[in-house]
Write a protein that holds these residues in place. Structure first.
Motif, PDB file in Angstrom:
ATOM      1  N   VAL A 217       8.847  16.739  -9.810  1.00 13.22           N
ATOM      2  CA  VAL A 217       8.601  16.569  -8.208  1.00 13.22           C
ATOM      3  C   VAL A 217       7.189  16.441  -7.702  1.00 13.22           C
ATOM      4  CG1 VAL A 217       8.979  17.857  -5.877  1.00 13.22           C
ATOM      5  CG2 VAL A 217      10.517  18.222  -7.748  1.00 13.22           C
ATOM      6  N   HIS A 218       6.916  15.238  -6.914  1.00 15.57           N
ATOM      7  CA  HIS A 218       5.933  14.830  -6.528  1.00 15.57           C
ATOM      8  C   HIS A 218       5.745  14.021  -5.368  1.00 15.57           C
ATOM      9  CE1 HIS A 218       2.169  11.949  -6.891  1.00 15.57           C
ATOM     10  NE2 HIS A 218       1.725  12.992  -7.411  1.00 15.57           N
ATOM     11  N   PRO A 219       4.971  14.443  -4.326  1.00 17.26           N
ATOM     12  CA  PRO A 219       5.015  13.824  -2.914  1.00 17.26           C
ATOM     13  C   PRO A 219       4.441  12.319  -3.212  1.00 17.26           C
ATOM     14  CG  PRO A 219       3.242  15.324  -3.164  1.00 17.26           C
ATOM     15  CD  PRO A 219       4.037  15.637  -4.393  1.00 17.26           C
ATOM     16  N   ASN A 220       5.016  11.514  -2.272  1.00 16.98           N
ATOM     17  CA  ASN A 220       4.554  10.270  -2.075  1.00 16.98           C
ATOM     18  C   ASN A 220       4.653   9.733  -0.845  1.00 16.98           C
ATOM     19  OD1 ASN A 220       3.602   7.493  -2.412  1.00 16.98           O
ATOM     20  ND2 ASN A 220       5.341   6.960  -4.135  1.00 16.98           N
ATOM     21  N   PRO A 221       3.572   9.706   0.041  1.00 15.00           N
ATOM     22  CA  PRO A 221       3.605   9.607   1.560  1.00 15.00           C
ATOM     23  C   PRO A 221       3.542   8.055   1.716  1.00 15.00           C
ATOM     24  CG  PRO A 221       1.318  10.283   0.916  1.00 15.00           C
ATOM     25  CD  PRO A 221       2.338  10.634  -0.355  1.00 15.00           C
ATOM     26  N   LEU A 222       3.491   7.119   0.599  1.00 18.31           N
ATOM     27  CA  LEU A 222       3.283   5.686   0.573  1.00 18.31           C
ATOM     28  C   LEU A 222       4.851   5.190   0.558  1.00 18.31           C
ATOM     29  CD1 LEU A 222       0.649   4.708  -2.039  1.00 18.31           C
ATOM     30  CD2 LEU A 222       0.379   4.949   0.514  1.00 18.31           C
ATOM     31  N   LEU A 223       5.851   6.117   0.267  1.00 21.30           N
ATOM     32  CA  LEU A 223       7.228   5.758   0.535  1.00 21.30           C
ATOM     33  C   LEU A 223       7.522   5.366   1.800  1.00 21.30           C
ATOM     34  CD1 LEU A 223       9.115   8.098  -2.006  1.00 21.30           C
ATOM     35  CD2 LEU A 223       8.473   5.684  -2.484  1.00 21.30           C
ATOM     36  N   ASP A 224       6.906   6.045   2.840  1.00 23.81           N
ATOM     37  CA  ASP A 224       7.108   5.729   4.276  1.00 23.81           C
ATOM     38  C   ASP A 224       6.456   4.339   4.377  1.00 23.81           C
ATOM     39  OD1 ASP A 224       7.537   5.254   6.800  1.00 23.81           O
ATOM     40  OD2 ASP A 224       6.520   7.341   7.370  1.00 23.81           O
ATOM     41  N   SER A 225       7.457   3.380   4.564  1.00 25.91           N
ATOM     42  CA  SER A 225       6.892   1.951   4.944  1.00 25.91           C
ATOM     43  C   SER A 225       6.133   1.637   6.086  1.00 25.91           C
ATOM     44  CB  SER A 225       7.957   0.887   4.675  1.00 25.91           C
ATOM     45  OG  SER A 225       8.936   1.074   5.627  1.00 25.91           O
ATOM     46  N   SER A 226       6.273   2.563   6.934  1.00 27.10           N
ATOM     47  CA  SER A 226       5.768   2.528   8.393  1.00 27.10           C
ATOM     48  C   SER A 226       4.630   3.326   8.449  1.00 27.10           C
ATOM     49  CB  SER A 226       6.662   3.029   9.543  1.00 27.10           C
ATOM     50  OG  SER A 226       6.945   4.206   9.283  1.00 27.10           O
ATOM     51  N   ARG A 227       3.937   3.907   7.421  1.00 26.89           N
ATOM     52  CA  ARG A 227       2.963   4.602   7.355  1.00 26.89           C
ATOM     53  C   ARG A 227       1.613   3.701   7.294  1.00 26.89           C
ATOM     54  NH1 ARG A 227      -0.669   6.922   3.713  1.00 26.89           N
ATOM     55  NH2 ARG A 227      -1.528   9.036   4.227  1.00 26.89           N
ATOM     56  N   ARG A 228       0.697   4.256   8.231  1.00 26.17           N
ATOM     57  CA  ARG A 228      -0.542   3.423   8.260  1.00 26.17           C
ATOM     58  C   ARG A 228      -1.642   4.424   7.670  1.00 26.17           C
ATOM     59  NH1 ARG A 228      -0.140  -1.789   8.099  1.00 26.17           N
ATOM     60  NH2 ARG A 228      -2.321  -1.715   8.793  1.00 26.17           N
ATOM     61  N   PHE A 229      -2.509   4.098   6.936  1.00 23.74           N
ATOM     62  CA  PHE A 229      -3.781   4.733   6.324  1.00 23.74           C
ATOM     63  C   PHE A 229      -4.487   5.085   7.647  1.00 23.74           C
ATOM     64  CE2 PHE A 229      -2.736   3.185   2.377  1.00 23.74           C
ATOM     65  CZ  PHE A 229      -2.894   4.304   1.527  1.00 23.74           C
ATOM     66  N   SER A 230      -4.931   6.438   7.750  1.00 25.64           N
ATOM     67  CA  SER A 230      -6.129   6.702   8.564  1.00 25.64           C
ATOM     68  C   SER A 230      -7.435   6.128   8.295  1.00 25.64           C
ATOM     69  CB  SER A 230      -6.203   8.330   8.615  1.00 25.64           C
ATOM     70  OG  SER A 230      -6.751   8.685   7.523  1.00 25.64           O
ATOM     71  N   TYR A 231      -8.280   6.014   8.974  1.00 28.37           N
ATOM     72  CA  TYR A 231      -9.373   5.434   8.871  1.00 28.37           C
ATOM     73  C   TYR A 231     -10.152   6.494   7.697  1.00 28.37           C
ATOM     74  CZ  TYR A 231     -14.000   3.226   9.242  1.00 28.37           C
ATOM     75  OH  TYR A 231     -15.224   2.610   8.805  1.00 28.37           O
ATOM     76  N   GLY A 232      -9.993   7.597   7.759  1.00 26.82           N
ATOM     77  CA  GLY A 232     -10.739   8.485   6.823  1.00 26.82           C
ATOM     78  C   GLY A 232     -10.370   8.348   5.529  1.00 26.82           C
ATOM     79  N   GLU A 233      -9.167   7.760   5.182  1.00 26.51           N
ATOM     80  CA  GLU A 233      -8.609   7.837   3.929  1.00 26.51           C
ATOM     81  C   GLU A 233      -8.365   6.190   3.447  1.00 26.51           C
ATOM     82  OE1 GLU A 233      -4.717   9.368   3.543  1.00 26.51           O
ATOM     83  OE2 GLU A 233      -3.934   8.194   5.385  1.00 26.51           O
ATOM     84  N   ARG A 267      -1.697 -10.291   4.588  1.00 27.73           N
ATOM     85  CA  ARG A 267      -0.658  -9.651   5.246  1.00 27.73           C
ATOM     86  C   ARG A 267      -1.454  -8.085   5.546  1.00 27.73           C
ATOM     87  NH1 ARG A 267       4.350  -7.814   1.922  1.00 27.73           N
ATOM     88  NH2 ARG A 267       4.117  -9.889   1.759  1.00 27.73           N
ATOM     89  N   ARG A 268      -2.399  -7.687   4.522  1.00 20.73           N
ATOM     90  CA  ARG A 268      -2.917  -6.542   4.982  1.00 20.73           C
ATOM     91  C   ARG A 268      -3.867  -6.800   6.034  1.00 20.73           C
ATOM     92  NH1 ARG A 268      -4.252  -4.000  -0.998  1.00 20.73           N
ATOM     93  NH2 ARG A 268      -2.106  -3.039  -1.335  1.00 20.73           N
ATOM     94  N   ILE A 269      -4.755  -7.993   6.113  1.00 22.43           N
ATOM     95  CA  ILE A 269      -5.772  -8.146   7.144  1.00 22.43           C
ATOM     96  C   ILE A 269      -5.085  -8.266   8.556  1.00 22.43           C
ATOM     97  CG2 ILE A 269      -7.214  -9.725   7.984  1.00 22.43           C
ATOM     98  CD1 ILE A 269      -8.120 -10.461   5.157  1.00 22.43           C
ATOM     99  N   LEU A 270      -3.654  -8.827   8.278  1.00 23.66           N
ATOM    100  CA  LEU A 270      -2.963  -8.995   9.811  1.00 23.66           C
ATOM    101  C   LEU A 270      -2.528  -7.489  10.128  1.00 23.66           C
ATOM    102  CD1 LEU A 270      -1.727 -10.743  11.736  1.00 23.66           C
ATOM    103  CD2 LEU A 270       0.318 -10.945  10.197  1.00 23.66           C
ATOM    104  N   GLY A 271      -2.098  -6.821   9.295  1.00 19.71           N
ATOM    105  CA  GLY A 271      -1.731  -5.311   9.653  1.00 19.71           C
ATOM    106  C   GLY A 271      -2.667  -4.573  10.363  1.00 19.71           C
ATOM    107  N   VAL A 272      -3.990  -4.799   9.588  1.00 17.35           N
ATOM    108  CA  VAL A 272      -5.135  -4.188  10.391  1.00 17.35           C
ATOM    109  C   VAL A 272      -5.391  -4.520  11.892  1.00 17.35           C
ATOM    110  CG1 VAL A 272      -7.662  -4.061  10.478  1.00 17.35           C
ATOM    111  CG2 VAL A 272      -6.276  -3.530   8.403  1.00 17.35           C
TER     112      VAL A 272
END
Length: 312
Positions: A217-233, A267-272
């Motif tokens: 068992v291991h958590p993976n918050p990246l599985l949530d496709s709508s999740r955005r990284f906070s600036y701190g991370e 795509r990442r730049i556009l997302g930002v």
């Protein structure tokens, strides 16, 4: 037949509570581990006190002088465990992993029956804390697109071991002979993609198999496709971009790098631009990752603590 010998390697930093749960699960495996080596990336919480209460039995502890990242932690641990002539298997995982009680037993079963000839590593299947299968940890790395291609769910459902080209270090069981052949993970990656790069090297000599009946068992918050990284991370994205490019240039070719930029980078730049705060700073981080990756500039080139303080 000689009993299969297994030592566990756990890399940790500032997650005392999660580490305690991980150690509890490891110490209570139905197939016992011979030793648990904890590599501590200079934790500032109660990690050292926790481990001190357990040392002397099956738990060993090595504290690094500074936070050198997960990549250096795994490299240090594997180096320590293979310095002597000890022969066996090393079960690797992060401090937030929780192996199910029979997880190791299921892996060892295939070693002792010698069903998987030419195998240098076995990997457990990964579940989220909610019980959802997380296939992103195991699969094949496409050198043409520089993208990880997870193995499909139907391979897991058959319950038979199957080959993969890469595995994360969460729940990966490595043969010491394979470790000595391939050498250590790249400590200069700091975090992310050290596991993919290592498996690409490993795959030149040995097969990697996933055992679906072995569960971690291991958590993976990246599985949530709508999740955005906070600036701190967001500093993590620097290492993701940089290390992906380094792997692409070393094992692929320059055309793959530009395809990756067009497919993922833009795509990442556009997302930002569309969704995030600190837009200019985030774009600079992504571009810096590109530049350093193309220049093969490795090491801890972006300090997480300094970045967080600067953005606070």
């Amino acid at each position: 037949m000689e009993k299969c010998r297994v030592k566990a390697l756990v890399v940790t930093r500032d997650r005392e509570r999660l580490l305690a749960r991980c150690l509890e699960r490891l110490l209570n495996q139905s197939y016992p581990v011979e030793e648990i080596l904890i590599i501590d990336n200079a934790s500032s919480d109660g990690t050292q006190d926790l481990v001190s209460s357990l040392e002397g039995g099956r738990v060993a502890y090595h504290r690094l002088q500074s936070n050198q990242g997960g990549a250096a932690g795994y490299a240090a641990g594997l180096s320590e465990l293979t310095q002597s002539d000890w022969q066996g298997w090393v079960w690797m995982m992060d401090d937030d992993a929780e192996p199910i009680q029979n997880a190791l037993e299921e892996l060892v079963r295939y070693i002792e029956t010698n069903e998987l000839r030419g195998c240098g590593a076995l990997a457990s299947a990964i579940l989220t804390p909610g019980g959802i299968r997380d296939v992103t940890h195991r699969g094949w790395f496409n050198l043409s697109s520089l993208r990880q291609c997870p193995s499909p769910h139907d391979l897991y459902e058959k319950q038979d071991p199957f080959k993969v080209g890469y595995s994360s270090f969460v729940g990966l069981l490595l043969n010491t002979q394979a470790i000595r052949t391939v050498a250590m993970p790249r400590s200069d990656f700091f975090i992310w993609f050290d596991d993919v790069e290592y498996c690409l090297r490993l795959g030149e000599f040995y097969d990697i198999f996933v055992v679906p009946s072995s569960l971690v068992v291991h958590p993976n918050p990246l599985l949530d496709s709508s999740r955005r990284f906070s600036y701190g991370e967001f500093w993590k994205m620097y290492y993701d971009v940089r290390n992906t490019l380094i792997v692409g240039l070393e094992y692929g070719d320059s055309s793959a790098v530009w395809r990756y930029f067009l497919a993922i980078g833009l795509r990442r730049i556009l997302g930002v631009v569309l969704f995030d705060d600190h837009k200019l700073s985030r774009i600079r981080i992504l571009l810096r990752g590109w530049i350093d990756g193309l220049r093969n500039r490795t090491g801890k080139t972006l300090d997480p603590q300094a970045f967080v303080k600067r953005g606070a």
